[in-house]
Design a protein around this motif. Structure first.
Motif, short mmCIF file in Angstrom:
data_model
loop_
_atom_site.label_atom_id
_atom_site.label_comp_id
_atom_site.label_asym_id
_atom_site.label_seq_id
_atom_site.Cartn_x
_atom_site.Cartn_y
_atom_site.Cartn_z
N ARG A 158 0.81 -1.22 0.00
CA ARG A 158 0.00 0.00 0.00
C ARG A 158 0.84 1.27 0.00
O ARG A 158 0.38 2.32 -0.46
CB ARG A 158 -0.92 0.00 1.22
CG ARG A 158 -0.19 -0.01 2.53
CD ARG A 158 -1.10 -0.40 3.70
NE ARG A 158 -2.19 0.53 3.87
CZ ARG A 158 -2.12 1.63 4.61
NH1 ARG A 158 -0.98 1.93 5.23
NH2 ARG A 158 -3.14 2.43 4.74
N VAL A 159 2.08 1.20 0.49
CA VAL A 159 2.88 2.43 0.60
C VAL A 159 3.40 2.90 -0.75
O VAL A 159 3.97 3.99 -0.82
CB VAL A 159 4.07 2.23 1.58
CG1 VAL A 159 3.59 1.85 2.95
CG2 VAL A 159 5.06 1.22 1.04
N TYR A 160 3.17 2.13 -1.83
CA TYR A 160 3.66 2.59 -3.14
C TYR A 160 3.00 3.92 -3.51
O TYR A 160 3.61 4.78 -4.17
CB TYR A 160 3.43 1.53 -4.21
CG TYR A 160 2.07 1.59 -4.88
CD1 TYR A 160 1.89 2.30 -6.06
CD2 TYR A 160 0.97 0.96 -4.32
CE1 TYR A 160 0.65 2.38 -6.67
CE2 TYR A 160 -0.26 1.02 -4.92
CZ TYR A 160 -0.44 1.73 -6.09
OH TYR A 160 -1.67 1.81 -6.69
N VAL A 161 1.72 4.12 -3.10
CA VAL A 161 1.03 5.38 -3.39
C VAL A 161 1.71 6.53 -2.67
O VAL A 161 1.91 7.61 -3.22
CB VAL A 161 -0.46 5.28 -3.01
CG1 VAL A 161 -1.14 6.64 -3.13
CG2 VAL A 161 -1.17 4.27 -3.89
N ARG A 162 2.09 6.28 -1.41
CA ARG A 162 2.79 7.32 -0.66
C ARG A 162 4.11 7.68 -1.33
O ARG A 162 4.47 8.86 -1.44
CB ARG A 162 3.04 6.85 0.77
CG ARG A 162 3.72 7.88 1.65
CD ARG A 162 4.25 7.26 2.92
NE ARG A 162 5.34 6.33 2.63
CZ ARG A 162 5.80 5.45 3.51
NH1 ARG A 162 5.26 5.36 4.72
NH2 ARG A 162 6.80 4.64 3.20
N GLU A 163 4.85 6.68 -1.81
CA GLU A 163 6.15 6.95 -2.43
C GLU A 163 5.99 7.74 -3.72
O GLU A 163 6.77 8.67 -4.00
CB GLU A 163 6.88 5.63 -2.70
CG GLU A 163 7.21 4.83 -1.44
CD GLU A 163 8.09 5.60 -0.49
OE1 GLU A 163 9.15 6.08 -0.91
OE2 GLU A 163 7.71 5.74 0.69
N LEU A 164 4.98 7.41 -4.52
CA LEU A 164 4.74 8.18 -5.73
C LEU A 164 4.31 9.60 -5.39
O LEU A 164 4.72 10.56 -6.07
CB LEU A 164 3.67 7.49 -6.58
CG LEU A 164 4.05 6.13 -7.19
CD1 LEU A 164 2.87 5.54 -7.94
CD2 LEU A 164 5.26 6.26 -8.10
N LEU A 165 3.50 9.75 -4.35
CA LEU A 165 3.10 11.09 -3.91
C LEU A 165 4.31 11.89 -3.44
O LEU A 165 4.45 13.08 -3.74
CB LEU A 165 2.07 10.98 -2.78
CG LEU A 165 0.59 11.00 -3.17
CD1 LEU A 165 -0.27 10.77 -1.94
CD2 LEU A 165 0.21 12.31 -3.84
N GLN A 166 5.19 11.23 -2.70
CA GLN A 166 6.38 11.93 -2.20
C GLN A 166 7.26 12.41 -3.34
O GLN A 166 7.79 13.52 -3.32
CB GLN A 166 7.16 11.01 -1.26
CG GLN A 166 6.50 10.82 0.09
CD GLN A 166 7.32 9.97 1.03
OE1 GLN A 166 8.21 9.25 0.60
NE2 GLN A 166 7.03 10.06 2.31
N ASN A 167 7.42 11.57 -4.35
CA ASN A 167 8.19 11.98 -5.52
C ASN A 167 7.57 13.21 -6.18
O ASN A 167 8.27 14.16 -6.56
CB ASN A 167 8.28 10.84 -6.53
CG ASN A 167 9.27 9.77 -6.09
OD1 ASN A 167 10.12 9.99 -5.24
ND2 ASN A 167 9.12 8.58 -6.66
#
Length: 631
Positions: free
Chosen positions: A36-45
């Motif tokens: 689920r954290v892949y969305v957070r990582e894309l958002l952070q980028n």
């Protein structure tokens, strides 16, 4: 992907070979809590890209768009700073490398949430293929770039011709891995994007289905954190914050208090739980860093005694751990924790001193938390003596009220001890505090060392002095009966004495003295030691060790008087005394030992045989009659 090593001397430099599958497994199983954290990582980028662009173009708009692709997959578009082909090679050809662009733009890494290369690789937890198209907002004349990464560790990089009307920014497209396509569905993406990015200071939207065929953009970010938004009045603000707590933390708070630590750029709100929780039953908080959600179960933000509040905060000056799901334990966190603890403490003291309905509700619901704080804070200890109710033999009282009535605060150290003496103490007007619950004995121990307070544990002598001695003539008449009673209970390590006390319907009370227990422990040690040490210890203790317990029989009770009359069968009298002992143990709230249970069974057998007759009694019926057999 490779990480180059510099050459030394005449040796040829070799490159580390990185197994991308191993890196992804490391990310998924050991670094991140789940896919689920892949969305957070894309958002952070995307947020980092917008931050970098705003450093170059102050006031530039920032937006992120998530859109499902036809045929499966996900597209993420941001209006950030973009990449040139050289920057793409620098960032994406080597795992974990940061860009020189940061220094060129005059922006330090502290301004960014994550690290572009690692963040993009996290998408391999749900994708087999990642495609990135990017055009730089800084170097407008530079061509665009397309980077395509595969799960086997290979990648392709293509330079794209640049047109004047090409939009700047980056587009990431994910092709799902087998059995992971549900993570890329619009509803799931919208939920995760709102969870992680609801407080981000830019426009984040997800395209979701509407009706049978339609689609619409759903914005997932709020204009401002709820605790910093504008409201018509305090009541409207309190209602909005309560709704926010219900939505994010899952409960309706008793009340809230605002938090702020300017040194680390922290703002937020602490919500008071509406129901009591056991010590250590909580202590996790919802934390945002630079308005991106770090986690909703972050620990270490408040000390252990503050287990009755849940915080939602945003901070600029705190650091995340490598997984970006907990806070890094450093001096900044220590400063924040101390400041937040002081704010919660000061609010609690002010609320309790107010005597308001909120103060009464706080005491009724979170008295354990107040007791916990009183163990480490002298000011709260003094206040706790005035507001915290304690169970006493005169009803619920504060310690201040107990001291005013009795002068000395006499307390038990266990619930069992309190139950043992409470009936007699209550009837005789002896004021005893039950300090057998969590924190109470320790709290009274701290209070005993403070000037002006006379606090001590209950002693057997305290109860004995309120029990009336029997008349001398009666005492002489009972000598033989008491000797027989003590003999009947000798194997239970219990001594029998007779007193007169109220209530008369209470036949006996069980007393236990700490000093006697200490002497008995020493006596056991003497028995186990050699002659030299046994003699030394025996000299220190002096008198022989008494029995572990005293069964005090009530001479005003009719049943006791009949047992001591000396007219009954000795075995029945002994059984009655032994059952009375077990009853006193139960009335004291103590668990029955195996020996006690066997004692009760044997005593009941004797009493039943005496009352009903033994099975071989001539009047007993051993089987059915002939008529009964015929029927």
């Amino acid at each position: 992907m490779t990480a180059a090593a510099p050459a030394t001397g005449g040796d040829t430099a070799q490159a580390f070979q990185v197994d991308l599958r191993g890196v992804v497994d490391l990310l998924a199983r050991h670094l991140y809590s789940g896919p689920r954290v892949y969305v957070r990582e894309l958002l952070q980028n995307a947020v980092d890209a917008v931050t970098a662009r705003r450093a170059h173009e102050p006031g530039a708009a920032g937006s992120v768009r998530f859109r499902a692709l036809d045929g499966g997959g996900l597209e993420v578009v941001d209006t950030g700073v973009g990449l040139t082909p050289d920057e793409a090679r620098e960032l994406l050809a080597t795992v974990g490398r940061s860009s020189k662009r940061d220094l060129e733009l005059g922006v330090g890494r502290a301004e960014f949430l994550g690290q572009f290369g690692i963040g993009l690789l996290s998408a391999f937890m749900v994708a087999d293929r990642i495609e990135l198209e990017s055009r730089s907002a800084v170097h407008r004349d530079a061509p665009g770039v397309r980077w395509v990464g595969h799960a086997d560790g290979t990648y392709d990089l293509t330079v794209l011709p640049r047109a004047a009307d090409d939009p700047v920014g980056s587009t990431v497209r994910l092709a799902p891995r087998q059995d992971m396509d549900h993570w890329l569905e619009p509803a799931t993406v919208a939920t995760l994007a709102q969870e992680f990015g609801a407080l981000l200071p830019l426009d984040v939207a997800v395209e979701v289905p509407v009706g049978a065929e339609g689609r619409a953009w759903r914005r997932v970010t709020e204009p401002a954190p709820p605790w910093r938004a504008s409201y018509p009045d305090d009541a409207a603000r309190a209602q909005a914050l309560a709704r926010y707590c219900e939505r994010t933390l899952g409960f309706t708070p008793l009340t809230h208090l605002d938090l702020e630590v300017p040194l680390v750029g922290l703002t937020g709100v602490a919500f008071v739980l509406p129901a009591a929780v056991p010590p250590g039953g909580g202590g996790t908080h919802r934390v945002h860093l630079k308005r991106m959600l770090l986690g909703d179960r972050v620990t270490g933000l408040l000390p252990d005694w503050a287990f009755w509040v849940r915080c939602v905060v945003d901070a600029d000056g705190l650091r995340p751990t490598a997984s970006r799901e907990q806070l890094y334990d450093d001096e900044a966190l220590l400063v924040a924790r101390d400041s937040l603890a002081a704010q919660v403490r000061d609010w609690t003291l002010a609320t309790l001193r107010s005597g308001s309905a909120l103060a009464r509700g706080l005491v009724a619901t979170h008295h354990l938390a107040i007791r916990s704080l009183a163990l480490v804070d002298d000011e709260m200890l003094d206040l706790a003596t005035q507001v915290l109710p304690f169970e006493t033999t005169d009803g619920p009282l504060t310690l201040t009220e107990v001291a005013a009535q009795a002068g000395t605060v006499v307390h038990t150290t266990s619930v069992e001890e309190y139950r043992r003496v409470a009936p007699v103490a209550r009837a005789q007007g002896l004021l005893v505090v039950n300090a057998g619950y969590v924190y109470d004995a320790d709290l009274l121990g701290r209070l005993a060392g403070r000037r002006g307070w006379d606090v001590r544990p209950l002693r057997a002598a305290d109860v004995a002095q309120v029990l009336d001695q029997v008349e001398p003539e009666r005492e002489l008449a009972l000598l033989d009966a008491l000797a027989a009673a003590s003999a009947a209970l000798r194997d239970l390590d219990c001594e029998v004495v007779v007193r007169r006390f109220a209530p008369a319907d209470l036949p006996a009370v069980l007393l236990q003295d700490r000093d006697d227990e200490h002497r008995r422990d020493v006596a056991r040690t003497v028995g186990a030691a050699d002659d030299l040490w046994g003699g030394v210890l025996a000299g220190l203790t002096g008198d022989a060790a008494p029995a572990a317990r005293r069964l005090v029989l009530n001479d005003t009770n009719p049943t006791v008087r009949r047992l001591l009359a000396g007219t009954g069968r000795p075995d029945v009298v002994a059984a009655g005394l032994r059952s009375m002992y077990v009853t006193a143990v139960l009335l004291a709230g103590e668990p029955l030992r195996a020996h006690d249970a066997a004692t009760m069974t044997a005593a009941m057998t004797v009493l039943l045989d005496a009352g009903l007759g033994t099975p071989d009694d001539s009047t007993a019926t051993t089987g059915p009659t002939d008529d009964e057999e015929e029927r």
